[in-house]
Design a protein around this motif. Structure first.
Motif, PDB file in Angstrom:
ATOM      1  N   MET A 150       0.895  -1.091   0.153  1.00  0.00           N
ATOM      2  CA  MET A 150       0.134  -0.092  -0.153  1.00  0.00           C
ATOM      3  C   MET A 150       0.804   1.277   0.000  1.00  0.00           C
ATOM      4  SD  MET A 150      -3.204  -0.792  -0.065  1.00  0.00           S
ATOM      5  CE  MET A 150      -2.690  -1.988  -1.391  1.00  0.00           C
ATOM      6  N   HIS A 151       1.705   1.057   0.797  1.00  0.00           N
ATOM      7  CA  HIS A 151       2.830   2.321   0.636  1.00  0.00           C
ATOM      8  C   HIS A 151       3.424   2.627  -0.657  1.00  0.00           C
ATOM      9  CE1 HIS A 151       3.152   3.801   4.552  1.00  0.00           C
ATOM     10  NE2 HIS A 151       3.244   2.647   5.361  1.00  0.00           N
ATOM     11  N   GLY A 159       2.957   5.735  -3.445  1.00  0.00           N
ATOM     12  CA  GLY A 159       4.246   6.300  -3.816  1.00  0.00           C
ATOM     13  C   GLY A 159       5.150   6.713  -2.486  1.00  0.00           C
ATOM     14  N   ASN A 160       4.990   6.108  -1.441  1.00  0.00           N
ATOM     15  CA  ASN A 160       5.813   5.962  -0.242  1.00  0.00           C
ATOM     16  C   ASN A 160       6.927   5.154  -0.382  1.00  0.00           C
ATOM     17  OD1 ASN A 160       4.143   7.999   0.908  1.00  0.00           O
ATOM     18  ND2 ASN A 160       3.076   6.459   2.152  1.00  0.00           N
ATOM     19  N   VAL A 161       7.857   5.352  -1.653  1.00  0.00           N
ATOM     20  CA  VAL A 161       8.882   4.549  -1.875  1.00  0.00           C
ATOM     21  C   VAL A 161       9.808   3.956  -0.952  1.00  0.00           C
ATOM     22  CG1 VAL A 161      10.423   3.814  -3.676  1.00  0.00           C
ATOM     23  CG2 VAL A 161       8.456   5.224  -4.389  1.00  0.00           C
ATOM     24  N   ILE A 185       9.386   4.041   2.390  1.00  0.00           N
ATOM     25  CA  ILE A 185       8.786   3.053   3.448  1.00  0.00           C
ATOM     26  C   ILE A 185       8.694   1.630   2.743  1.00  0.00           C
ATOM     27  CG2 ILE A 185       6.982   2.827   4.913  1.00  0.00           C
ATOM     28  CD1 ILE A 185       6.851   5.797   5.015  1.00  0.00           C
ATOM     29  N   SER A 186       8.152   1.614   1.672  1.00  0.00           N
ATOM     30  CA  SER A 186       8.036   0.177   0.972  1.00  0.00           C
ATOM     31  C   SER A 186       9.342  -0.604   0.834  1.00  0.00           C
ATOM     32  CB  SER A 186       7.032   0.366  -0.169  1.00  0.00           C
ATOM     33  OG  SER A 186       7.964   1.188  -1.063  1.00  0.00           O
ATOM     34  N   ARG A 187      10.207   0.325   0.500  1.00  0.00           N
ATOM     35  CA  ARG A 187      11.749  -0.387   0.077  1.00  0.00           C
ATOM     36  C   ARG A 187      12.290  -0.715   1.386  1.00  0.00           C
ATOM     37  NH1 ARG A 187      16.095   0.301  -3.458  1.00  0.00           N
ATOM     38  NH2 ARG A 187      15.065   2.273  -4.465  1.00  0.00           N
ATOM     39  N   GLU A 188      12.039  -0.198   2.500  1.00  0.00           N
ATOM     40  CA  GLU A 188      12.651  -0.585   3.900  1.00  0.00           C
ATOM     41  C   GLU A 188      12.013  -1.825   4.333  1.00  0.00           C
ATOM     42  OE1 GLU A 188      15.401  -0.679   6.819  1.00  0.00           O
ATOM     43  OE2 GLU A 188      15.318   0.955   5.133  1.00  0.00           O
ATOM     44  N   ILE A 189      10.577  -1.753   4.469  1.00  0.00           N
ATOM     45  CA  ILE A 189       9.758  -2.984   4.757  1.00  0.00           C
ATOM     46  C   ILE A 189      10.422  -4.233   3.875  1.00  0.00           C
ATOM     47  CG2 ILE A 189       7.582  -3.916   4.818  1.00  0.00           C
ATOM     48  CD1 ILE A 189       6.808  -0.989   5.679  1.00  0.00           C
ATOM     49  N   TRP A 212      16.420  10.928  -0.941  1.00  0.00           N
ATOM     50  CA  TRP A 212      17.452  11.013   0.100  1.00  0.00           C
ATOM     51  C   TRP A 212      17.101  11.810   1.206  1.00  0.00           C
ATOM     52  CZ3 TRP A 212      19.280   6.272   0.818  1.00  0.00           C
ATOM     53  CH2 TRP A 212      19.585   5.517  -0.620  1.00  0.00           C
ATOM     54  N   PRO A 213      16.875  13.050   0.959  1.00  0.00           N
ATOM     55  CA  PRO A 213      16.571  14.044   2.276  1.00  0.00           C
ATOM     56  C   PRO A 213      15.636  13.558   3.129  1.00  0.00           C
ATOM     57  CG  PRO A 213      16.709  15.237   0.082  1.00  0.00           C
ATOM     58  CD  PRO A 213      16.820  13.750   0.001  1.00  0.00           C
ATOM     59  N   CYS A 214      14.668  12.625   2.702  1.00  0.00           N
ATOM     60  CA  CYS A 214      13.651  12.204   3.582  1.00  0.00           C
ATOM     61  C   CYS A 214      13.926  10.871   4.472  1.00  0.00           C
ATOM     62  CB  CYS A 214      12.283  12.241   2.984  1.00  0.00           C
ATOM     63  SG  CYS A 214      12.270  11.011   1.668  1.00  0.00           S
ATOM     64  N   MET A 215      15.193  10.206   4.120  1.00  0.00           N
ATOM     65  CA  MET A 215      15.263   9.008   4.695  1.00  0.00           C
ATOM     66  C   MET A 215      15.277   8.897   6.369  1.00  0.00           C
ATOM     67  SD  MET A 215      15.261   6.532   2.976  1.00  0.00           S
ATOM     68  CE  MET A 215      15.945   5.146   4.159  1.00  0.00           C
ATOM     69  N   TRP A 216      15.775  10.186   6.829  1.00  0.00           N
ATOM     70  CA  TRP A 216      15.756  10.204   8.234  1.00  0.00           C
ATOM     71  C   TRP A 216      14.433   9.908   8.626  1.00  0.00           C
ATOM     72  CZ3 TRP A 216      13.236  13.885  10.897  1.00  0.00           C
ATOM     73  CH2 TRP A 216      12.797  14.734  10.217  1.00  0.00           C
ATOM     74  N   LEU A 217      13.303  10.497   7.929  1.00  0.00           N
ATOM     75  CA  LEU A 217      11.921  10.594   8.492  1.00  0.00           C
ATOM     76  C   LEU A 217      11.654   9.044   8.452  1.00  0.00           C
ATOM     77  CD1 LEU A 217       9.439  12.061   9.566  1.00  0.00           C
ATOM     78  CD2 LEU A 217       8.944  12.323   7.303  1.00  0.00           C
ATOM     79  N   VAL A 218      11.899   8.554   7.157  1.00  0.00           N
ATOM     80  CA  VAL A 218      11.380   7.072   6.937  1.00  0.00           C
ATOM     81  C   VAL A 218      11.787   6.124   8.075  1.00  0.00           C
ATOM     82  CG1 VAL A 218      11.647   5.354   5.374  1.00  0.00           C
ATOM     83  CG2 VAL A 218      11.364   7.358   4.482  1.00  0.00           C
TER      84      VAL A 218
END
Length: 103
Positions: free
Chosen positions: A34-35, A39-41, A43-47, A80-86
């Motif tokens: 669903m992520h 388009g929450n790429v 988050i989905s990649r990490e999971i 990459w700038p949002c990776m800390w948030l993810v």
């Protein structure tokens, strides 16, 4: 039902709540899907990456996560700038029983 109605945000909420109540890897895989749809790429990649490494995941779940990871293009993942948030969101949302998932 929310998934079928294309209410991805609602579906994510249901999958994540369900996972917190009863941690099942297939539920986590559904949340990742669903992520990705939303388009929450990152988050989905990490999971997906965590599912691929999880020895408790079924071969089918690991295979699906691997296929999804392979389908994410480099262009999709240039946030990459949002990776800390993810990483923060993933840490907060994972139950303590899933210590293997901590970054």
């Amino acid at each position: 039902q929310a998934n079928e109605a294309y209410s991805f945000q609602t579906a994510i909420s249901y999958f994540e709540d369900s996972y917190l109540l009863l941690p099942r890897l297939n539920t986590l895989l559904s949340a990742a899907n669903m992520h990705l749809e939303m388009g929450n790429v990152e988050i989905s990649r990490e999971i997906y990456a965590r599912l691929v490494r999880d020895p408790k995941a079924s071969a089918e779940a690991r295979e699906m996560a691997q296929r999804k990871l392979a389908s994410i293009t480099p262009v999709q993942s240039e946030c990459w700038p949002c990776m800390w948030l993810v990483r923060l969101v993933v840490r907060i949302r994972m139950p303590p029983s899933r210590a293997w998932m901590h970054l």
